[in-house]
Motif scaffolding. Sequence first.
Motif, short mmCIF file in Angstrom:
data_model
loop_
_atom_site.label_atom_id
_atom_site.label_comp_id
_atom_site.label_asym_id
_atom_site.label_seq_id
_atom_site.Cartn_x
_atom_site.Cartn_y
_atom_site.Cartn_z
N ASP A 188 28.55 66.42 75.26
CA ASP A 188 27.99 67.32 74.25
C ASP A 188 27.69 66.48 73.02
O ASP A 188 28.58 65.81 72.48
CB ASP A 188 29.00 68.42 73.89
N ASP A 190 27.27 66.50 69.53
CA ASP A 190 27.51 67.36 68.36
C ASP A 190 27.12 66.66 67.06
O ASP A 190 26.84 67.32 66.07
CB ASP A 190 28.99 67.75 68.29
N HIS A 314 22.22 71.83 74.31
CA HIS A 314 23.51 72.27 73.78
C HIS A 314 23.18 73.47 72.89
O HIS A 314 22.77 73.32 71.75
CB HIS A 314 24.16 71.12 72.99
N HIS A 346 27.21 75.32 72.52
CA HIS A 346 28.02 74.65 71.51
C HIS A 346 29.22 75.56 71.17
O HIS A 346 29.05 76.77 71.01
CB HIS A 346 27.12 74.44 70.28
N TRP A 347 30.41 74.95 71.10
CA TRP A 347 31.68 75.66 70.88
C TRP A 347 31.99 76.63 72.02
O TRP A 347 32.80 77.53 71.88
CB TRP A 347 31.71 76.40 69.54
N HIS A 441 32.63 64.04 74.38
CA HIS A 441 31.67 64.22 73.28
C HIS A 441 31.03 62.89 72.87
O HIS A 441 31.59 61.82 73.09
CB HIS A 441 32.35 64.87 72.08
ZN ZN Z 1 29.33 71.20 70.87
#
Ligand code: ZN
Length: 551
Positions: A188, A190, A314, A346-347, A441
């Motif tokens: 991911d 981020d 994402h 995301h999350w 990540h």
């Molecule tokens: Zn994320």
Amino acid sequence: MIGVLAKTADHAVVAEFFELFKTPWEFYRADRQYSVVLCDGEKIPGLTAKLVLVYGGRETAFDSEKQMGIAARLSNTVLSYQQRRLPIYGDCLTFGSAETPLLQEETRQSAIRHASDGEHNWIRIGYDLFQEIRQLLTRGQPVEFAGIPTLEIHIALLRELILGTGIPLVEIPPVPQAAKFIACLTHDVDHAGIRNHMGDHTMFGFLYRATAGSLINLVRGRTSLKQFATNLSAAFRLPFVYLGLAKDFWFQFEHYQEIENGTPSTFFVIPRKDDPGINSEGRSESMRAAKYDLAEIAPLLRPLHATGHEIGVHGIDAWRDSAKGREERERVAELTGTTETGIRMHWLYFGEQSPVVLENAGFSYDSTVGYNETVGYRAGTTQVFKPLDTVTLLELPMHIMDTSLFYPSYLNLSPIAAAAVIEPMMKNAVQFGGVLTVNWHDRSIAPERLWDKFYIKLLGNLKRNGARFLTAAKTTAWFRMRRSAVFENISWENGMVHIKAVLKSEAGLPGLKIRVHKPHGGTRSKSQSSELESSWTDVAFDAHLETQIAI
Ligand SMILES: [Zn+2]
């Protein structure tokens, strides 16, 4: 062939269960002969099958007719089967007999009862299989049972009950040719760099964790002196990163390529800068917004795509709004040149309607179903599955996430403890096949996290255990190929099984195999059950197969 007699309301879940336990079956028809009939005890079919399996968590007419002797009526309980825990989320019955190895953990009463007239066998299993599968594939498992591949254990138990009654079985296991399981490495994205975080909470958080936090970890023995020095040096270099005089150490795409060394992985990128989206309560959490602009990093992602890596979305709002999802998908496709259409939120934002919402937005798979706070099997499975309401969208469950392992507010594990948590998941992958999906990540291999060493060890461990590495899109394509397989004919004669099967094969994917299990007599005992795993024959299955195998 298994004939399944189930309520119409359960038909979708029955069909999905048998895509995961890929063995010949059909909905029960009174004019057909079956070796096995599986039913829910409401209606008991005529006496033609050698084995009738009666699943159900509530007392049925069958129970009084066969004098099953119900010992206890439970719900939300834990059974134990071959040293594994099997949580039951609905009603569960136990019977006044301990003849079988499926036991209620605390009372040690059996949740299974066997009856026979010599020729025909009835096995009563004290829970509703399809209600359990529905629970797993929709609401999923609570964190408490995250580590249990419950759905795979349901399949293993059903297989064992059939083989134990002396009935052979053919299946297409979720295992690619020349491998034990699939490993799917995902990232991911981020942050994509620290230079976008000048003066914000992320920067101050980094500075604290790279200096004081790192020192505390050094004292606690969680960080080596070398890692401490690396973090301190990164903190001192930060002003130079902002001035453009030093490399942005949170920009790790090349480093990932080095570490993975030709192994394909999938990068999920956030489509829009400064957009936190909306949570399930209708509010925005500003911390959720990405600070990078995809348009800026897209030229750097294109080479990844060209070398066999995958770029996915994402997502921000795609989980709750198809129109927004379509926008997110189109923006990522346009900027990165990707033709793949997968997403992870995301999350891990997700709702009951999300699979359908994402399908309507044009995504072919989702990979959000997992936990933030722990690792394991939210849907109880090691397999890619189709959520019950979608037509084509598949779910690639996410099993191991770096932040779940190491964040102080989540599992907060040392590297040694984290390896110990992953080990049984590796064993499950080897035993049950399927996929082990890892999410590391983008900045996790950089200061101050420095989870690169752990990640490299994990890759080595996956390789040693027989993983075949595929991107998320290829993994789902492989499962889609397996779903396309059809048994055109299975017939048993004179100790031979004749198999005719076809599938829509796809270039660039590992092949499938057809597995023929030998039965192991008419009785079951504990000593036999430990030998079960080896009593099968595998044949390669690439497109069209017509063959005979001795059993
Ligand atoms: Zn994320």
